[in-house]
Design an enzyme around this catalytic site. Structure first.
Site, short mmCIF file in Angstrom:
data_model
loop_
_atom_site.label_atom_id
_atom_site.label_comp_id
_atom_site.label_asym_id
_atom_site.label_seq_id
_atom_site.Cartn_x
_atom_site.Cartn_y
_atom_site.Cartn_z
N VAL A 34 47.14 43.76 80.02
CA VAL A 34 47.58 42.94 81.16
C VAL A 34 48.86 42.19 80.78
CG1 VAL A 34 47.02 40.88 82.53
CG2 VAL A 34 45.28 42.67 82.19
N VAL A 35 48.85 41.59 79.60
CA VAL A 35 50.02 40.80 79.18
C VAL A 35 51.24 41.70 79.02
CG1 VAL A 35 50.98 39.36 77.33
CG2 VAL A 35 48.62 39.00 78.10
N ARG A 69 15.67 56.40 62.16
CA ARG A 69 15.05 57.72 62.12
C ARG A 69 14.85 58.17 60.67
NH1 ARG A 69 14.18 62.39 64.79
NH2 ARG A 69 14.92 61.68 66.79
N ARG A 84 19.55 45.41 80.91
CA ARG A 84 18.49 44.79 81.71
C ARG A 84 18.23 45.57 83.01
NH1 ARG A 84 16.76 39.31 80.88
NH2 ARG A 84 18.00 39.52 79.00
N GLY A 121 31.44 41.20 84.22
CA GLY A 121 30.43 41.97 84.93
C GLY A 121 30.31 41.55 86.39
N ASP A 122 29.15 41.82 86.98
CA ASP A 122 29.07 41.59 88.42
C ASP A 122 29.06 40.11 88.79
OD1 ASP A 122 26.54 41.21 87.52
OD2 ASP A 122 25.58 42.65 88.88
N ASP A 142 26.81 48.58 83.86
CA ASP A 142 26.07 48.34 85.11
C ASP A 142 26.98 48.01 86.30
OD1 ASP A 142 26.89 45.91 84.16
OD2 ASP A 142 24.96 44.91 84.36
N THR A 152 31.64 45.00 80.34
CA THR A 152 30.23 44.72 80.03
C THR A 152 29.66 45.90 79.25
OG1 THR A 152 28.02 44.80 81.03
CG2 THR A 152 29.84 45.30 82.48
N ILE A 153 28.84 45.62 78.26
CA ILE A 153 28.31 46.73 77.46
C ILE A 153 27.22 47.52 78.20
CG2 ILE A 153 28.79 45.62 75.24
CD1 ILE A 153 25.68 45.25 75.03
N ASP A 154 26.69 46.93 79.27
CA ASP A 154 25.53 47.54 79.94
C ASP A 154 25.89 48.74 80.82
OD1 ASP A 154 24.02 45.61 78.79
OD2 ASP A 154 23.50 44.55 80.63
N GLY A 159 29.11 37.88 79.82
CA GLY A 159 28.87 38.38 78.46
C GLY A 159 30.11 39.07 77.92
N ARG A 167 29.79 30.48 80.64
CA ARG A 167 29.12 30.63 81.93
C ARG A 167 29.21 29.31 82.69
NH1 ARG A 167 25.82 34.80 79.21
NH2 ARG A 167 26.20 36.65 80.47
P1 ADP Z 1 28.64 38.83 84.10
O1 ADP Z 1 30.00 38.68 84.68
O2 ADP Z 1 28.66 39.48 82.75
O3 ADP Z 1 27.67 39.47 85.09
P2 ADP Z 1 27.40 36.23 84.67
O4 ADP Z 1 26.39 36.77 85.63
O5 ADP Z 1 26.96 35.18 83.71
O6 ADP Z 1 28.05 37.39 83.77
O7 ADP Z 1 28.61 35.66 85.53
C1 ADP Z 1 29.75 35.13 84.90
C2 ADP Z 1 30.24 33.94 85.67
O8 ADP Z 1 30.62 34.34 87.00
C3 ADP Z 1 29.20 32.83 85.91
O9 ADP Z 1 29.04 31.97 84.79
C4 ADP Z 1 29.81 32.09 87.09
O10 ADP Z 1 30.84 31.22 86.65
C5 ADP Z 1 30.44 33.24 87.89
N1 ADP Z 1 29.50 33.61 88.98
C6 ADP Z 1 28.34 34.29 88.86
N2 ADP Z 1 27.71 34.37 90.04
C7 ADP Z 1 28.49 33.72 90.94
C8 ADP Z 1 28.39 33.42 92.35
N3 ADP Z 1 27.34 33.82 93.07
N4 ADP Z 1 29.41 32.74 92.93
C9 ADP Z 1 30.48 32.33 92.21
N5 ADP Z 1 30.61 32.55 90.89
C10 ADP Z 1 29.65 33.24 90.26
#
Ligand code: ADP
Length: 317
Positions: free
Chosen positions: A22-23, A153, A170, A101-102, A128, A124-126, A10, A71
């Site tokens: 970075v650049v 409000r 989430r 994100g994760d 998390d 990520t905005i969350d 996201g 994704r």
């Molecule tokens: P975020 O990084 O915001 O959590 P996603 O969960 O959609 O968003 O993950 C972003 C991208 O990271 C995914 O589209 C995929 O390409 C990669 N990714 C996510 N999970 C895995 C995994 N278990 N192994 C390898 N790549 C992953």
């Protein structure tokens, strides 16, 4: 060095500031920096372009990500990641910065295990990602949510209504918790508190009987259908009740100075770490100092940083 940078998962406001840092930091070391478009998908497809200083001009204040994001669930398969490794080798890129994100961190960890030097930056905005007190985009999303709740409000008060506002987050309570505190919400419902519907309805009814003109309920996404909940509040309490889902509005917009600063610091820090021969890590901020932890640890960490806010809430609600 030849450093690649991508944004994935996201999008979040401030990602552009991180790309710029970075650049610019890479160039200041005499590195070559390559923008990789559309996340891991673009990496696999070879959408890679060398960036000059000018390519990242005038993006510091822009929301979204100039690199685009996408994704690619198939990145979980080693054969697909092998294509990414090939693309990196083809461009002679020896280090990769992954902003997201994760899910993005998991992709970076898997690439590290295949011999690629990777560093993750939390975007990520969350909020998390437990290895950083704050993630890039959270501050902006919080501002957007607060602005919307303040507006709701005003009209809630004029019309003696109850407003239920659903915010993102989430698995992480922070957007609901922080925006609820900042806007004086009567109730904050998150993945941590859970929804005690009976109590909520009873309390709101009491509120109304005590003559309080309006009530604000801030709730994290994915907890319940807020439109149904609004109807139940109307039926039970006598308040007119409206539900508003803020949704993707929270993802966009001009990044706040806090997000720009955080992104600039983390982007430059990631490049510094590569030059200290450190990789396989996620960078973050803890008590206003930059730090890093292994990608593996970052993915396993859980956060306990909101305990003090929850305590605060019990005193001021
Ligand atoms: P975020 O990084 O915001 O959590 P996603 O969960 O959609 O968003 O993950 C972003 C991208 O990271 C995914 O589209 C995929 O390409 C990669 N990714 C996510 N999970 C895995 C995994 N278990 N192994 C390898 N790549 C992953």
């Amino acid at each position: 060095m030849r450093i690649g940078v991508l944004t994935s998962g996201g999008d979040s406001p401030g990602m552009n500031a991180a790309i710029r840092a970075v650049v610019r930091a890479g160039l200041s070391y005499g590195d070559q920096v390559f923008g990789i478009f559309d996340g891991y998908k673009g990496l696999v497809e070879g959408k890679i372009q060398e960036f000059t200083r000018k390519d990242v001009s005038e993006i510091l204040n822009r929301g979204g990500t100039i690199l685009g994001t996408a994704r690619l669930p198939e990145f979980a398969y080693e054969q697909v990641r092998a294509l990414a490794v090939k693309q990196l080798q083809r461009h002679d890129i020896d280090a990769l910065i992954c902003i997201g994100g994760d899910g993005t961190y998991t992709g970076a960890l898997r690439l590290s295990e295949m011999g690629i030097k990777c560093i993750g930056i939390p975007g990520t905005i969350d909020n998390d990602i437990a290895s950083s007190d704050f993630t890039i985009g959270f501050s902006t999303a919080l501002n957007t949510a607060c602005d919307a709740i303040d507006r709701l409000r005003d009209t809630s008060s004029s019309h003696q209504r109850c407003s239920i506002i659903e915010v993102m987050g989430r698995r992480c309570p922070d957007l609901a918790l922080y925006s609820g505190i900042c806007c004086g919400a009567e109730y904050i419902v998150t993945s941590q508190t859970g929804l005690d519907k009976e109590k909520l309805l009873d309390d709101l009814k009491k509120n109304r009987l005590q003559g309080r003109r309006h009530a604000i309920v801030v709730i994290s996404e994915n907890i319940t259908d807020v439109y149904t909940l609004a109807q139940e509040v109307e039926d039970y309490t006598g308040y007119e009740c409206r539900a508003t889902i803020l949704g993707y509005i929270q993802r966009g917009g001009t990044p706040t100075p806090e997000d720009r600063l955080l992104a600039s610091r983390l982007g430059a820090y990631a490049v510094d770490l590569f030059h200290q021969n450190i990789s396989g890590v996620a960078v973050g901020i803890h008590q206003n100092s930059l730090h890093y932890v292994s990608l593996k640890d970052a993915l396993e960490m859980t956060s306990d940083r909101d305990v003090s806010l929850e305590e605060l809430l019990t005193k001021i609600q």
